[in-house]
Structures are given as C-alpha cells and as structure tokens.
Enzyme design. Structure first.
Site, PDB file in Angstrom:
ATOM      1  CG  HIS A  47      14.691  35.087 -16.888  1.00 46.87           C
ATOM      2  ND1 HIS A  47      14.822  35.971 -15.829  1.00 46.87           N
ATOM      3  CD2 HIS A  47      13.419  34.608 -16.817  1.00 46.87           C
ATOM      4  CE1 HIS A  47      13.686  36.018 -15.156  1.00 46.87           C
ATOM      5  NE2 HIS A  47      12.821  35.199 -15.731  1.00 46.87           N
TER       6      HIS A  47
ATOM      7  CG  ASP B 114       8.346  38.866 -15.908  1.00 43.89           C
ATOM      8  OD1 ASP B 114       7.721  38.398 -16.874  1.00 43.89           O
ATOM      9  OD2 ASP B 114       8.770  38.161 -14.977  1.00 43.89           O
TER      10      ASP B 114
ATOM     11  CG  HIS C 249      10.086  35.598 -12.334  1.00 44.44           C
ATOM     12  ND1 HIS C 249       8.870  35.441 -12.958  1.00 44.44           N
ATOM     13  CD2 HIS C 249      10.153  34.651 -11.366  1.00 44.44           C
ATOM     14  CE1 HIS C 249       8.219  34.436 -12.389  1.00 44.44           C
ATOM     15  NE2 HIS C 249       8.973  33.940 -11.426  1.00 44.44           N
TER      16      HIS C 249
ATOM     17  CG  ASP D  31       5.286  36.793 -14.551  1.00 47.34           C
ATOM     18  OD1 ASP D  31       5.304  38.039 -14.592  1.00 47.34           O
ATOM     19  OD2 ASP D  31       6.322  36.121 -14.643  1.00 47.34           O
TER      20      ASP D  31
END
Length: 333
Positions: free
Chosen positions: A120, A161, A163, A248
């Site tokens: 991120h 991931d 996200h 995740d």
C-alpha cells in the site's frame, strides 16, 4: 529446484506499543506453519543502504519515516512506527532484493518473509487517494520489481493479497516493462484497483486489475486465474515473477469477506512452477498463515497442476468479462 526463506529476527523489532493486527506474532505464526510443513529453510538477509529506498520512494517521505521512527509514533491512524522500524525496513528491502537475485540465479521459489509489509506504500506514502498507508511503510514488492527489471529487462508482478496493491500500482504506473496483475476484493480498502485502471501513457495494458466480488471463493478465484492471469503470463513470458503474497483472503481471516482455502493457493502455486518466483510477504494474520502460505509453496514445489472443477458465481463471471473487455485491446483473452 531452488528454495529458501529470507528471514531476519530484525523484522520482529517493528512492533506496536499497544495491540495492532500487524504485529511480530504474524511472522512467528508463519514460521511455525513453515516448520510444521517441512518448508523452513532460512537465509539471513543483509539490510540495504538508505539510498536504495529512493528507487521507489521520494526522499521527503523516506526522511519523514526515519525521523518519526526514532520513537513510537503513528504515520496515520492505521500505521505505526517504532524504534525498530527503520532497520527492519532496510532489512526487508535487503530480503526482497536477495529473494529476487536468488530466483534469477538459481531458479525456484525464494520467499522474503518480511515486515513491515509494503504494497500500500506509494512513492510519497499514501497512494491513489487511499485514506491511510494500511500498515505499510516502504514498498518491498515494487523494489523487488525494480531489481528484477534491472537484471532481466522486464518483470511481471502478481498480487493476490485481499486488498489492492495501490502503492505498487502507483510506483509502476508509467513503467511499460512492468506488468502488474492484481486480484483483490472490490470496494474495500484502499478503494482502488478497478478494471479501467490500466497504466499510464506508454504503459497502457500493463496494469491489470481484477476486482473480485464480495464473498468470492476458490471457484471464483481459480476461474479468474485461468481466464486472465495465466493467459497474460503466457503472452508476456516473464523471466521472473514477483509475487506480492497476502493470505488475508483465506476463509476465517476476518479482514475481508473472501472465502479462499488451500485449494486456490495450491493451484496458483502449481501453475507458476515453470517460472522463478520472488515471493514477497504482504497480508495474512491468522489461519491464512497456517494454511494458505504452506499450500502456495507446496503447490509450486510439487509442480503438479491439478485441475480444479469449478462453478464460478454470476458476479465472478461478470467481473472477468469486464476485465477482458477492457484489457482485450492489449492481450488475447
């Protein structure tokens, strides 16, 4: 086939003052899972020099982190720094670099089991209007991509991931030699990674976003992988793949609604077994570390691509169709 885990106890020194989901226990849990499955082959990485951070980050941002990490502090409501963060970050870059170099030289899979995570983190910190840095400090995967590109001329990054890897996308946005494929849950943090985000001028079609529907499971992910990820890899023919590996999305991880199991992660690993992989650890906080991480590595090392009978949801079919429509002008999908 080469295999190793780039790991340093320095990564445990990036730690919060109070409880935080991104904490040193994540790595200890991952190590336990790797030991339990016979996959613990540690290699000690060296930290990089500070100027290496500038290959993917702006100097003002680097100085801000270095300054704030002299004590326990917060870059934003989600993202803390501590007195151990700076050295852990330099060592995480060192592990990402070494994993890339070993994958190039020896083929096989090299896992950079690093903290703090990175995907991120954009050039100046928060990327693409994200509200926060989402636990990340410096972008390990984007740095690995730059190292690979320098050695091989081009690179492919796959991020699964849960996200969107908004920092990686931002850093590589105008880089036509770096293909970045990102599967993630739609409409959750950091609220980016939509089908129409395809790359900057001269790099159109090198950024492929697959925003998966809420509650997507193995069938949906395997379908997207077969229809979009594998055809693009086959056409691009990378000499190395950087995997931004977050676990995740595993059912029971609780940060998202995704419902993945060992089936998807083992399948994804097996289908990449023809390529050298530099695997950079991102998200994953509980059961995804116990089961998803070993499944991905074992799938890769086995090299056996087991056909997975699938029944994707209507929403997944619609997502894949939308991605094909957007990306069809650059790829045969």
């Amino acid at each position: 086939m080469g295999f190793g885990v780039l790991y340093s106890s320095t990564f445990l020194e990036h730690r919060p003052k109070e409880y935080h989901p991104e904490n040193p226990g994540r790595l200890l849990r991952a190590i336990e899972a790797l030991k339990r499955t016979g996959l613990w082959e540690p290699i000690e990485p060296e930290p990089v020099q500070e100027e290496e951070l500038l290959r993917v980050h702006d100097g003002d941002y680097v100085r801000l982190v270095k300054d704030m990490a002299r004590d326990f502090s917060h870059l934003d409501p989600d993202t803390y720094v501590s007195p151990g963060t700076w050295k852990a970050s330099l060592t995480a870059f060192g592990a990402s670099k070494k994993a890339t170099e070993l994958a190039v030289e020896r083929k096989g899979l090299y896992l950079a089991l690093v903290r703090p995570p990175g995907h991120h983190a954009g050039r100046n910190g928060r990327a693409l209007n994200a509200p926060t840095l989402g636990f990340c400090i410096f972008n390990n995967s984007a740095y690995a991509a730059k190292v690979a590109e320098e050695k091989l001329g081009k690179v492919l990054v796959v991020d699964f991931d849960a996200h969107h890897g908004n920092g990686t996308q931002e850093i590589l946005w105008n880089d036509g030699k770096a293909v970045h494929i990102d599967l993630h849950e739609r409409d959750i943090y950091p609220m980016s990674g939509y089908e129409y985000e395809v790359g900057g001028r001269g790099a159109e079609g090198t950024k492929i976003n697959i925003p998966m529907p809420h509650y997507a499971g193995d069938d949906d992910y395997v379908y997207a992988w077969e229809e979009i990820v594998l055809p693009i890899i086959a056409q691009f023919r990378p000499k190395l793949i950087v995997v931004s590996a977050g676990f995740d999305g595993f059912l029971g991880e609780n940060l998202t609604t995704l419902r993945l199991s060992e089936v998807f992660f083992a399948y994804a690993g097996s289908t990449l077994s023809r390529y050298p992989l530099a695997v950079i650890f991102e998200g994953g906080y509980s059961v995804g570390l116990d089961k998803g991480l070993p499944a991905f590595i074992k799938g890769y090392l086995s090299g056996e691509i087991r056909e997975v009978p699938i029944t994707p949801s209507y929403e997944a079919l619609r997502t894949v169709s939308a991605v094909k429509e957007v990306q069809g002008q650059w790829w045969e999908l």
